[in-house]
Motif scaffolding. Structure first.
Motif, short mmCIF file in Angstrom:
data_model
loop_
_atom_site.label_atom_id
_atom_site.label_comp_id
_atom_site.label_asym_id
_atom_site.label_seq_id
_atom_site.Cartn_x
_atom_site.Cartn_y
_atom_site.Cartn_z
N TYR A 206 1.14 -5.44 -2.38
CA TYR A 206 2.30 -4.95 -3.12
C TYR A 206 2.30 -5.59 -4.51
O TYR A 206 2.17 -6.82 -4.63
CB TYR A 206 3.60 -5.30 -2.39
CG TYR A 206 3.70 -4.67 -1.02
CD1 TYR A 206 4.18 -3.37 -0.86
CD2 TYR A 206 3.32 -5.38 0.12
CE1 TYR A 206 4.27 -2.79 0.39
CE2 TYR A 206 3.40 -4.80 1.38
CZ TYR A 206 3.88 -3.51 1.51
OH TYR A 206 3.96 -2.94 2.75
N ARG A 216 2.28 0.03 -3.58
CA ARG A 216 1.52 -0.44 -2.45
C ARG A 216 0.07 0.03 -2.59
O ARG A 216 -0.21 1.22 -2.67
CB ARG A 216 2.11 0.08 -1.13
CG ARG A 216 1.28 -0.31 0.11
CD ARG A 216 1.99 0.10 1.38
NE ARG A 216 1.13 -0.15 2.55
CZ ARG A 216 1.59 -0.37 3.78
NH1 ARG A 216 2.90 -0.36 4.00
NH2 ARG A 216 0.76 -0.59 4.77
N VAL A 230 6.63 2.26 -3.49
CA VAL A 230 7.60 1.81 -2.49
C VAL A 230 9.02 2.06 -2.97
O VAL A 230 9.86 2.58 -2.23
CB VAL A 230 7.38 0.32 -2.17
CG1 VAL A 230 8.47 -0.20 -1.23
CG2 VAL A 230 6.00 0.10 -1.58
N ASN A 273 8.14 0.26 4.88
CA ASN A 273 8.64 0.10 3.52
C ASN A 273 9.96 0.83 3.27
O ASN A 273 10.34 1.10 2.11
CB ASN A 273 7.61 0.55 2.48
CG ASN A 273 6.34 -0.28 2.51
OD1 ASN A 273 5.30 0.17 2.08
ND2 ASN A 273 6.40 -1.50 3.03
#
Length: 350
Positions: A206, A216, A230, A273
């Protein structure tokens, strides 16, 4: 400042100074932020102004209560603290922005040189002292940093990144007290990045593109450039973050991010996520909250009686003592105060 129902107000500053913290912008998603109070704060860093940046945790496997917080003073030192906030060691004449830990290996990104370097240290578990093991010049001007231990190969990797958006991946090999490194990957996001975290369980990387949001990627060296967003950062993107996107951390089944513009922290599911909510770190007893945060860290490992469910750590951009702005420091919050919604945290990290 918006004060939602049940929100504990951050202490007001009665003095007029350029160091007085600005009022945070409204939370990007406009929802109420849960509040959590810190129980411990570290001694302030040695330098004034915007000096403290990123924290990391060294975990003592024989006595978790002896674990260390390692903090970056980007104006000239790497510091370590015990879990009461007392300074244990200060390594001067280095300029780390970000720091991360895997096992007894500590790596800091130092962009004080023209090219930037990785400063690699080893922790002596008996003395808890850090010793320099290697200095690695990088192809990016190392600013942000995170580490990754591959579940496929058990190889250790470092990801230094720069304000230009370039990210490099280095394979680190540790044999005794000797550390060697080789570059295995280089890619760019296009704009300023700093905060990053890699998931040793899922193989995800990330990265926070400060004005844009959280991306990501794959953390393996052959993962290529494929990516998924995300969450976005306002005002440029729709999302729950308020630029700048700064620190990122993983603990248990949660991913955490510092939404610097709103002086709070967003929370996501570690595997899917999914956005779960947000929280602020507010005044609690004699410890003030965190505002304008750069780096964060978290661990779901029990860390003694003070942090039996783990800890969340935030850099405080405005360390207040009453109405006095002191040098910056780091605040420690029991992790069970910031889990949204309350979960079982089944996945230990780091």
């Amino acid at each position: 400042m918006r004060i939602a129902a049940g929100l504990i107000a951050v202490v007001a500053v009665a003095v007029v100074s350029s160091s007085v913290p600005p009022e945070p912008r409204r939370a990007a998603a406009q929802e109420t932020a849960v509040t959590a109070g810190a129980t411990v704060e570290t001694e302030p860093v040695a330098h004034s102004g915007d000096a403290a940046d990123d924290p990391a945790i060294w975990f003592d496997p024989t006595d978790a209560a002896r674990s260390l917080v390692i903090g970056a003073d980007k104006k000239g030192a790497l510091e370590t603290y015990d879990l009461t906030g007392k300074r244990i060691q200060r390594i001067p004449d280095v300029y780390p922005n970000n720091v991360d830990v895997r096992g007894n290996v500590v790596v800091a990104a130092d962009d004080d040189t023209d090219e930037g370097v990785l400063r690699i240290y080893l922790v002596d578990p008996t003395t808890r002292q850090l010793t320099s093991a290697a200095t690695v010049p990088t192809r990016v001007t190392a600013h942000g940093l995170c580490l990754y231990r591959s579940p496929k190969t058990d190889k250790l990797y470092a990801f230094p990144n720069s304000v230009s958006g370039r990210v490099e991946q280095w394979e680190l090999t540790v044999r005794g007290t000797v550390v060697t490194a080789k570059s295995v990957r280089l890619f760019t996001l296009g704009r300023a990045v700093e905060g990053c975290v890699a998931d040793d369980a899922s193989g995800a990387l990330y990265i926070g593109e400060e004005k844009v949001g959280i991306w990501r990627y794959g953390a393996e060296p052959d993962a290529g450039r494929s990516r998924t967003m995300v969450d976005g950062a306002r005002p440029e993107r729709e999302g729950h973050l308020q630029a700048d996107v700064e620190g990122l951390a993983i603990a248990g089944d949660r991913l955490y991010a510092s939404s610097q513009g709103s002086s709070d922290y967003t929370v996501y599911g570690r595997m899917d996520n999914k956005y779960l909510g947000r929280f602020r770190v507010v005044n609690s007893g004699g410890v003030d909250g965190c505002q304008d945060t750069d780096g964060i860290e978290a661990s779901s490992r029990p860390l003694g009686t003070a942090f039996p469910a783990g800890v969340f750590i935030c850099q405080d951009g405005y360390n207040l003592r009453g109405t006095t702005v002191e040098r910056q420091n780091f605040k420690l919050i029991p992790l069970d105060r910031v889990v949204l919604p309350i979960g079982t945290l089944p996945i230990p990290y780091p």
